[in-house]
Write a protein that holds these residues in place. Structure first.
Motif, PDB file in Angstrom:
ATOM      1  N   VAL A  46      54.161  36.520  86.237  1.00  0.00           N
ATOM      2  CA  VAL A  46      53.487  35.000  85.617  1.00  0.00           C
ATOM      3  C   VAL A  46      54.145  33.863  86.251  1.00  0.00           C
ATOM      4  O   VAL A  46      55.229  33.919  86.761  1.00  0.00           O
ATOM      5  CB  VAL A  46      53.914  35.316  83.954  1.00  0.00           C
ATOM      6  N   CYS A  47      53.347  32.867  86.217  1.00  0.00           N
ATOM      7  CA  CYS A  47      53.853  31.620  86.979  1.00  0.00           C
ATOM      8  C   CYS A  47      54.992  31.056  85.910  1.00  0.00           C
ATOM      9  O   CYS A  47      54.672  30.712  84.932  1.00  0.00           O
ATOM     10  CB  CYS A  47      52.630  30.658  87.025  1.00  0.00           C
ATOM     11  N   PRO A  48      56.015  30.963  86.619  1.00  0.00           N
ATOM     12  CA  PRO A  48      57.232  30.331  85.911  1.00  0.00           C
ATOM     13  C   PRO A  48      57.085  28.829  85.505  1.00  0.00           C
ATOM     14  O   PRO A  48      57.668  28.169  84.549  1.00  0.00           O
ATOM     15  CB  PRO A  48      58.578  30.237  86.795  1.00  0.00           C
ATOM     16  N   ASN A  49      56.066  28.131  86.062  1.00  0.00           N
ATOM     17  CA  ASN A  49      55.846  26.713  86.046  1.00  0.00           C
ATOM     18  C   ASN A  49      54.780  26.616  84.638  1.00  0.00           C
ATOM     19  O   ASN A  49      55.042  25.636  83.877  1.00  0.00           O
ATOM     20  CB  ASN A  49      55.169  26.202  87.144  1.00  0.00           C
ATOM     21  N   CYS A  50      53.646  27.240  84.714  1.00  0.00           N
ATOM     22  CA  CYS A  50      52.803  27.007  83.455  1.00  0.00           C
ATOM     23  C   CYS A  50      52.396  28.364  82.950  1.00  0.00           C
ATOM     24  O   CYS A  50      51.627  28.237  82.034  1.00  0.00           O
ATOM     25  CB  CYS A  50      51.633  26.493  84.187  1.00  0.00           C
ATOM     26  N   GLY A  51      52.964  29.577  83.316  1.00  0.00           N
ATOM     27  CA  GLY A  51      52.592  30.708  82.498  1.00  0.00           C
ATOM     28  C   GLY A  51      51.412  31.246  82.817  1.00  0.00           C
ATOM     29  O   GLY A  51      51.169  32.399  82.020  1.00  0.00           O
ATOM     30  N   ARG A  93      51.687  32.674  94.769  1.00  0.00           N
ATOM     31  CA  ARG A  93      51.418  31.149  94.519  1.00  0.00           C
ATOM     32  C   ARG A  93      50.407  31.169  93.360  1.00  0.00           C
ATOM     33  O   ARG A  93      49.782  32.151  93.123  1.00  0.00           O
ATOM     34  CB  ARG A  93      50.485  30.775  95.723  1.00  0.00           C
ATOM     35  N   CYS A  94      50.613  30.367  92.221  1.00  0.00           N
ATOM     36  CA  CYS A  94      49.817  30.257  91.018  1.00  0.00           C
ATOM     37  C   CYS A  94      48.512  29.673  91.487  1.00  0.00           C
ATOM     38  O   CYS A  94      48.401  28.742  92.431  1.00  0.00           O
ATOM     39  CB  CYS A  94      50.423  29.340  90.137  1.00  0.00           C
ATOM     40  N   MET A  95      47.446  30.425  90.952  1.00  0.00           N
ATOM     41  CA  MET A  95      46.158  29.711  91.342  1.00  0.00           C
ATOM     42  C   MET A  95      45.687  28.797  90.438  1.00  0.00           C
ATOM     43  O   MET A  95      44.543  28.295  90.590  1.00  0.00           O
ATOM     44  CB  MET A  95      45.061  30.955  91.339  1.00  0.00           C
ATOM     45  N   LYS A  96      46.667  28.561  89.546  1.00  0.00           N
ATOM     46  CA  LYS A  96      46.175  27.399  88.534  1.00  0.00           C
ATOM     47  C   LYS A  96      46.897  26.116  88.740  1.00  0.00           C
ATOM     48  O   LYS A  96      46.094  24.982  88.540  1.00  0.00           O
ATOM     49  CB  LYS A  96      46.716  27.899  87.006  1.00  0.00           C
ATOM     50  N   CYS A  97      48.058  26.369  89.082  1.00  0.00           N
ATOM     51  CA  CYS A  97      48.722  24.807  89.559  1.00  0.00           C
ATOM     52  C   CYS A  97      49.244  24.777  90.919  1.00  0.00           C
ATOM     53  O   CYS A  97      50.148  23.865  91.202  1.00  0.00           O
ATOM     54  CB  CYS A  97      50.062  24.609  88.510  1.00  0.00           C
ATOM     55  N   ASN A  98      48.971  25.956  91.655  1.00  0.00           N
ATOM     56  CA  ASN A  98      49.634  25.857  93.028  1.00  0.00           C
ATOM     57  C   ASN A  98      50.974  25.990  93.297  1.00  0.00           C
ATOM     58  O   ASN A  98      51.737  25.555  94.199  1.00  0.00           O
ATOM     59  CB  ASN A  98      49.012  24.738  93.995  1.00  0.00           C
ATOM     60  N   HIS A  99      51.607  26.406  92.159  1.00  0.00           N
ATOM     61  CA  HIS A  99      53.183  26.694  92.328  1.00  0.00           C
ATOM     62  C   HIS A  99      53.388  27.737  92.864  1.00  0.00           C
ATOM     63  O   HIS A  99      53.144  28.924  92.772  1.00  0.00           O
ATOM     64  CB  HIS A  99      53.785  26.587  90.819  1.00  0.00           C
ATOM     65  N   ASP A 100      54.353  27.499  93.908  1.00  0.00           N
ATOM     66  CA  ASP A 100      55.018  28.763  94.785  1.00  0.00           C
ATOM     67  C   ASP A 100      56.246  29.056  94.196  1.00  0.00           C
ATOM     68  O   ASP A 100      57.130  28.416  93.933  1.00  0.00           O
ATOM     69  CB  ASP A 100      55.326  28.327  96.273  1.00  0.00           C
TER      70      ASP A 100
END
Ligand SMILES: [Zn+2]
Length: 73
Positions: free
Chosen positions: A28-33, A7-14
């Motif tokens: 890395v988060c695929p949503n926001c990097g 889970r991204c701690m920046k945008c909460n994207h799972d």
């Protein structure tokens, strides 16, 4: 290769990520990097937890009827 859920701690994207056992893979988060992600749990472990072996009240294995206990199948 184990599949982990993050889970991204920046945008909460799972998202799920395959992580090699050897060598460190930067997740890395695929949503926001963002690189600040937390590992939630192994997807395989979650599936195992979802289907426990049923144990009847009188003891024994709920799947094969063995009175000695859960057979583990
Ligand atoms: Zn993100």
């Amino acid at each position: 290769m184990p599949l982990f859920e993050y889970r991204c701690m920046k945008c909460n994207h799972d998202f799920e990520e395959l992580v090699a056992a050897t060598g460190r893979t930067k997740v890395v988060c695929p949503n926001c990097g963002a690189t600040s992600v937390e590992k939630l749990h192994s997807v395989f472990a979650a599936r195992a937890d979802a289907s426990p072996i049923p144990v009847p009240a009188g003891g024994g294995c709920g799947r094969c009827g063995d009175p000695a206990g859960p057979c583990g199948m």
